[in-house]
Motif scaffolding. Sequence first.
Motif, PDB file in Angstrom:
ATOM      1  N   PRO A   1      16.958 -26.408 -11.441  1.00 34.82           N
ATOM      2  CA  PRO A   1      17.264 -25.561 -12.606  1.00 34.82           C
ATOM      3  C   PRO A   1      18.683 -25.016 -12.525  1.00 34.82           C
ATOM      4  O   PRO A   1      19.192 -24.691 -11.451  1.00 34.82           O
ATOM      5  CB  PRO A   1      16.227 -24.436 -12.501  1.00 34.82           C
ATOM      6  N   SER A   2      19.337 -24.942 -13.687  1.00 35.47           N
ATOM      7  CA  SER A   2      20.710 -24.428 -13.736  1.00 35.47           C
ATOM      8  C   SER A   2      20.910 -23.711 -15.058  1.00 35.47           C
ATOM      9  O   SER A   2      20.160 -23.929 -16.014  1.00 35.47           O
ATOM     10  CB  SER A   2      21.713 -25.582 -13.608  1.00 35.47           C
ATOM     11  N   PRO A   3      21.911 -22.834 -15.127  1.00 34.41           N
ATOM     12  CA  PRO A   3      22.254 -22.240 -16.434  1.00 34.41           C
ATOM     13  C   PRO A   3      22.686 -23.340 -17.389  1.00 34.41           C
ATOM     14  O   PRO A   3      22.972 -24.467 -16.975  1.00 34.41           O
ATOM     15  CB  PRO A   3      23.433 -21.314 -16.093  1.00 34.41           C
ATOM     16  N   SER A   4      22.744 -23.025 -18.672  1.00 35.32           N
ATOM     17  CA  SER A   4      23.213 -23.985 -19.664  1.00 35.32           C
ATOM     18  C   SER A   4      24.610 -24.475 -19.280  1.00 35.32           C
ATOM     19  O   SER A   4      25.470 -23.694 -18.874  1.00 35.32           O
ATOM     20  CB  SER A   4      23.243 -23.341 -21.051  1.00 35.32           C
ATOM     21  N   CYS A   5      24.829 -25.797 -19.380  1.00 35.22           N
ATOM     22  CA  CYS A   5      26.086 -26.405 -18.935  1.00 35.22           C
ATOM     23  C   CYS A   5      26.781 -27.108 -20.100  1.00 35.22           C
ATOM     24  O   CYS A   5      26.664 -28.335 -20.267  1.00 35.22           O
ATOM     25  CB  CYS A   5      25.825 -27.394 -17.808  1.00 35.22           C
ATOM     26  N   PRO A   6      27.505 -26.343 -20.931  1.00 35.03           N
ATOM     27  CA  PRO A   6      28.194 -26.957 -22.077  1.00 35.03           C
ATOM     28  C   PRO A   6      29.304 -27.884 -21.623  1.00 35.03           C
ATOM     29  O   PRO A   6      29.966 -27.646 -20.613  1.00 35.03           O
ATOM     30  CB  PRO A   6      28.753 -25.753 -22.835  1.00 35.03           C
ATOM     31  N   PHE A   7      29.489 -28.961 -22.382  1.00 38.71           N
ATOM     32  CA  PHE A   7      30.503 -29.953 -22.052  1.00 38.71           C
ATOM     33  C   PHE A   7      31.012 -30.549 -23.350  1.00 38.71           C
ATOM     34  O   PHE A   7      30.357 -30.466 -24.399  1.00 38.71           O
ATOM     35  CB  PHE A   7      29.894 -31.043 -21.160  1.00 38.71           C
ATOM     36  N   HIS A   8      32.188 -31.158 -23.309  1.00 38.23           N
ATOM     37  CA  HIS A   8      32.753 -31.837 -24.476  1.00 38.23           C
ATOM     38  C   HIS A   8      33.066 -33.269 -24.064  1.00 38.23           C
ATOM     39  O   HIS A   8      33.928 -33.506 -23.215  1.00 38.23           O
ATOM     40  CB  HIS A   8      34.025 -31.131 -24.957  1.00 38.23           C
ATOM     41  N   GLY A   9      32.346 -34.206 -24.641  1.00 38.30           N
ATOM     42  CA  GLY A   9      32.543 -35.599 -24.277  1.00 38.30           C
ATOM     43  C   GLY A   9      31.630 -36.484 -25.099  1.00 38.30           C
ATOM     44  O   GLY A   9      31.098 -36.073 -26.133  1.00 38.30           O
ATOM     45  N   ASP A  10      31.441 -37.690 -24.635  1.00 37.24           N
ATOM     46  CA  ASP A  10      30.598 -38.669 -25.317  1.00 37.24           C
ATOM     47  C   ASP A  10      29.205 -38.622 -24.697  1.00 37.24           C
ATOM     48  O   ASP A  10      28.985 -39.135 -23.597  1.00 37.24           O
ATOM     49  CB  ASP A  10      31.210 -40.063 -25.171  1.00 37.24           C
ATOM     50  N   ALA A  11      28.261 -38.018 -25.409  1.00 35.32           N
ATOM     51  CA  ALA A  11      26.914 -37.832 -24.874  1.00 35.32           C
ATOM     52  C   ALA A  11      26.223 -39.176 -24.633  1.00 35.32           C
ATOM     53  O   ALA A  11      25.492 -39.336 -23.643  1.00 35.32           O
ATOM     54  CB  ALA A  11      26.072 -36.969 -25.823  1.00 35.32           C
ATOM     55  N   PHE A  12      26.449 -40.140 -25.515  1.00 34.21           N
ATOM     56  CA  PHE A  12      25.816 -41.452 -25.335  1.00 34.21           C
ATOM     57  C   PHE A  12      26.320 -42.120 -24.059  1.00 34.21           C
ATOM     58  O   PHE A  12      25.525 -42.628 -23.255  1.00 34.21           O
ATOM     59  CB  PHE A  12      26.106 -42.346 -26.542  1.00 34.21           C
ATOM     60  N   ARG A  13      27.639 -42.097 -23.845  1.00 31.55           N
ATOM     61  CA  ARG A  13      28.199 -42.730 -22.646  1.00 31.55           C
ATOM     62  C   ARG A  13      27.787 -41.998 -21.373  1.00 31.55           C
ATOM     63  O   ARG A  13      27.448 -42.631 -20.363  1.00 31.55           O
ATOM     64  CB  ARG A  13      29.728 -42.784 -22.749  1.00 31.55           C
ATOM     65  N   MET A  14      27.810 -40.663 -21.415  1.00 27.99           N
ATOM     66  CA  MET A  14      27.380 -39.928 -20.230  1.00 27.99           C
ATOM     67  C   MET A  14      25.893 -40.154 -19.970  1.00 27.99           C
ATOM     68  O   MET A  14      25.452 -40.197 -18.809  1.00 27.99           O
ATOM     69  CB  MET A  14      27.665 -38.435 -20.382  1.00 27.99           C
ATOM     70  N   GLY A  15      25.117 -40.331 -21.024  1.00 28.99           N
ATOM     71  CA  GLY A  15      23.707 -40.680 -20.844  1.00 28.99           C
ATOM     72  C   GLY A  15      23.553 -42.011 -20.127  1.00 28.99           C
ATOM     73  O   GLY A  15      22.645 -42.196 -19.313  1.00 28.99           O
ATOM     74  N   GLN A  16      24.470 -42.949 -20.411  1.00 33.04           N
ATOM     75  CA  GLN A  16      24.459 -44.228 -19.695  1.00 33.04           C
ATOM     76  C   GLN A  16      24.684 -44.009 -18.201  1.00 33.04           C
ATOM     77  O   GLN A  16      24.025 -44.633 -17.365  1.00 33.04           O
ATOM     78  CB  GLN A  16      25.544 -45.158 -20.248  1.00 33.04           C
ATOM     79  N   VAL A  17      25.647 -43.146 -17.875  1.00 31.03           N
ATOM     80  CA  VAL A  17      25.929 -42.855 -16.465  1.00 31.03           C
ATOM     81  C   VAL A  17      24.691 -42.301 -15.782  1.00 31.03           C
ATOM     82  O   VAL A  17      24.285 -42.775 -14.705  1.00 31.03           O
ATOM     83  CB  VAL A  17      27.099 -41.847 -16.338  1.00 31.03           C
TER      84      VAL A  17
END
Length: 204
Positions: free
Chosen positions: A76-92
């Motif tokens: 569990p972690s606090p909410s982790c906002p990010f700015h990027g390509d969610a589809f590509r990071m989902g691939q990773v």
Amino acid sequence: YAGWCFEAQPQQLEMVMKQLQHLNRLTDELHLLSLADAGNLVLDEQPFCLDELLQERAAWLMPQADAQSVTIAIQPSPSCPFHGDAFRMGQVFSVLMENAVRYGRRGGHLAIKLRYGEGAYTIDFVDDGPGVARHFLPEMFQRFTREEASRARHSGGSGLGLSIARAICAAHGGRISAALPASGGLLIRVHLPYDPGAEEKSAS
């Protein structure tokens, strides 16, 4: 003769479909890597939360993990906002989880830890499988590379997954690395720079 014909069995059709799907995926993977090599991997950058994406990818992989009796635990972690390509990071994330399920031990465990500090997110994927030989660590992220002696002995993958993960991380200004924990298994670490202040300025 051209006039001869035969009725394909369902098992044969299924094998053909699987091969076509494999070739389709291989073509897509090679195309992605060629774009990355040319510096033309275009990202669809949007705000999203890394913790939510990890949970989504783990849920999607659950049937495959259950089949191998592998448990996936995301700390569990606090909410982790990010700015990027969610589809590509989902691939990773999918590549790294699939690798742990495929090459780890049956009945094993994958622990995922996400944290933020010093202007970057660090995401650790730690399994308790057989690991790899130490000399193989620098080669892990090269395309078509497998270590037949241990983790990849029952592979079936294309050998491109980790190369794709590295390319996508690099496109986000990040990096990916591998290490052998003292407790055994394998650690894959994803490092993603993120400046919340920059996001706030761009939004204003």
